[in-house]
Write an enzyme that holds these catalytic residues in place. Structure first.
Site, mmCIF file in Angstrom:
data_model
loop_
_atom_site.group_PDB
_atom_site.id
_atom_site.type_symbol
_atom_site.label_atom_id
_atom_site.label_comp_id
_atom_site.label_asym_id
_atom_site.label_seq_id
_atom_site.Cartn_x
_atom_site.Cartn_y
_atom_site.Cartn_z
ATOM 1 N N HIS A 199 -31.132 2.026 -8.851
ATOM 2 C CA HIS A 199 -30.202 1.140 -9.205
ATOM 3 C C HIS A 199 -30.502 -0.344 -8.701
ATOM 4 O O HIS A 199 -29.594 -1.210 -9.274
ATOM 5 C CB HIS A 199 -28.902 1.787 -8.391
ATOM 6 C CG HIS A 199 -28.728 1.195 -7.278
ATOM 7 N ND1 HIS A 199 -29.355 1.514 -6.033
ATOM 8 C CD2 HIS A 199 -28.000 0.236 -6.757
ATOM 9 C CE1 HIS A 199 -28.955 0.844 -4.768
ATOM 10 N NE2 HIS A 199 -28.158 0.159 -5.159
HETATM 11 N N1 UDP Z 1 -24.043 7.674 -3.231
HETATM 12 C C1 UDP Z 1 -23.085 8.222 -3.712
HETATM 13 N N2 UDP Z 1 -23.275 8.829 -4.936
HETATM 14 C C2 UDP Z 1 -24.109 8.558 -6.117
HETATM 15 C C3 UDP Z 1 -24.877 7.620 -5.392
HETATM 16 C C4 UDP Z 1 -24.775 7.092 -4.306
HETATM 17 O O1 UDP Z 1 -22.034 8.515 -3.162
HETATM 18 O O2 UDP Z 1 -24.147 9.021 -7.112
HETATM 19 C C5 UDP Z 1 -23.816 6.952 -2.001
HETATM 20 C C6 UDP Z 1 -25.042 7.036 -1.285
HETATM 21 O O3 UDP Z 1 -25.263 8.223 -0.422
HETATM 22 C C7 UDP Z 1 -25.026 6.010 -0.211
HETATM 23 C C8 UDP Z 1 -24.263 4.898 -0.999
HETATM 24 O O4 UDP Z 1 -23.554 5.452 -2.124
HETATM 25 O O5 UDP Z 1 -24.180 6.326 0.742
HETATM 26 C C9 UDP Z 1 -25.380 3.914 -1.425
HETATM 27 O O6 UDP Z 1 -24.712 3.048 -2.305
HETATM 28 P P1 UDP Z 1 -26.051 2.329 -3.241
HETATM 29 O O7 UDP Z 1 -27.259 3.067 -3.708
HETATM 30 O O8 UDP Z 1 -25.085 1.814 -4.504
HETATM 31 O O9 UDP Z 1 -26.135 1.079 -2.134
HETATM 32 P P2 UDP Z 1 -27.139 0.278 -1.126
HETATM 33 O O10 UDP Z 1 -26.980 1.341 -0.185
HETATM 34 O O11 UDP Z 1 -28.407 0.175 -1.695
HETATM 35 O O12 UDP Z 1 -26.231 -0.885 -0.962
#
Ligand code: UDP
Length: 350
Positions: A202
């Site tokens: 993403h």
């Molecule tokens: N996540 C979720 N459902 C999804 C995809 C991700 O619950 O379909 C969770 C994932 O397990 C993690 C968080 O969302 O805890 C991460 O979010 P994202 O990947 O958007 O952001 P980042 O961690 O890179 O800021």
């Protein structure tokens, strides 16, 4: 003591929930939660808060769909109004979003103490909006809660030991969350093979650079000939894949709720992701991780071979999947003992 917590995205609510549940144990602390609206999310209905055992926000500022400057500016103005009304002792901000920076800036201009949780992290990539937000937020905070030793080291090398800012290595609130949610996880109703890879893509650096996206998709398609790849698809990635007619031969599903996500992580063989949070969740649930980025803020995972950086090279991703020698001694304590939230609340009460 009154704390105003500024949040802007679903992962931030999940992390902050661990601290809110700790705060609720103390009658002498009142927490007011402000949702800036930065990431509009239809999945954040009342059910989300109930299921996740997270307190609902007291304020919804509904600021979204704007450029970085307009968004941060509007947040600054609206958060200031809330702070003038609530007059908190502390403002608590998490991570590295525009909401984090706006919250810290509004508070510091009003001489309200700022606690920054997940402080000290650096990717050393100034093109990432998150990196700018982290650096500026750290500098105007009163107390910096660092999840890792490397975060403390980053701050010290930037001269923070000479500044009037407290640095506390408290561990990672996501570790607390993993322990809390482990047994609340729900099984997915998608058809899963015994062995599967869980993947997410993403980040703007991958979705907005078509060459990188093509290389990643091509690697996933190759690996998917051998093993099922489950891909909860972020709407932004979905739109770009469709626009460019890119075919993905994985088990594509809509983004899933967090409790289902934990279920998917727990049963996966391997994680492949560009998400920061998921890299750590892989470790918490004892899964190896291939990171689809050129750098990571979670370098201890890479240094200890729980995680490996593949960037967006088709050959490298496939080669690492086939040959990388991952460490499987997951008992290492890299992110604290699940007491990160306790330490935060104790420090604020001092
Ligand atoms: N996540 C979720 N459902 C999804 C995809 C991700 O619950 O379909 C969770 C994932 O397990 C993690 C968080 O969302 O805890 C991460 O979010 P994202 O990947 O958007 O952001 P980042 O961690 O890179 O800021």
């Amino acid at each position: 003591m009154k704390i105003v917590t500024i949040l802007g995205a679903r992962p931030q609510f999940i992390k902050a929930g661990t601290v809110s549940r700790e705060i609720e144990k103390y009658n002498e602390i009142e927490e007011i939660i402000v949702h800036t609206g930065q990431h509009y999310d239809a999945n954040m209905s009342d059910i989300f808060f109930d299921e996740m055992k997270i307190p609902k926000p007291h304020y919804n500022l509904d600021i979204n769909g704007l450029g970085h400057g307009a968004m941060t500016g509007q947040m600054l103005e609206k958060i200031e109004e809330v702070l003038e009304k609530e007059k908190p002792d502390w403002v608590m901000v998490y991570g590295d979003t525009n909401s984090t920076l706006a919250g810290a800036l509004a508070a510091s201009k009003l001489h309200i103490k700022v606690a920054h949780i997940e402080a000290g992290l650096r990717s050393f990539n100034m093109k990432m909006p998150e990196e700018i937000n982290r650096i500026l937020t750290d500098r105007i905070s009163t107390i910096l809660f660092c999840p890792t030793q490397s975060a403390v080291d980053n701050l010290n090398s930037e001269g923070y030991n000479n500044l009037d800012i407290s640095i506390v290595q408290n561990g990672d609130v996501m570790q607390d969350g993993a322990i809390f949610y482990k047994d609340l996880a729900v099984a997915s109703n998608i058809e899963l093979n015994n062995k599967y890879i869980l993947s997410t893509i993403h980040r703007a650096e991958n979705t907005d650079d078509i060459e990188r996206l093509i290389a990643i998709v091509s690697a996933l398609n190759e690996i998917a000939k051998e093993i099922q790849i489950v891909l909860p698809l972020h709407p932004r990635t979905k739109a770009i894949l469709e626009k460019n007619d890119l075919e993905v031969n994985c088990t594509i599903i809509d983004p899933v709720g967090y409790l289902e996500m934990v279920g998917l992580i727990k049963n996966a063989k391997l994680i492949m992701t560009d998400s920061g949070g998921l890299q750590k969740e892989a470790f918490f649930f004892e899964k190896p991780c291939i990171t689809l980025r050129d750098e990571t803020e979670w370098i201890e995972l890479v240094e200890n071979r729980f995680n490996v950086l593949a960037g967006a090279s088709r050959e490298k991703i496939i080669d690492l999947y086939k040959h990388f020698d991952f460490n499987d001694e997951f008992s290492m304590n890299l992110y604290g003992a699940g007491t990160a939230s306790k330490i935060i609340v104790k420090e604020l009460l001092k």
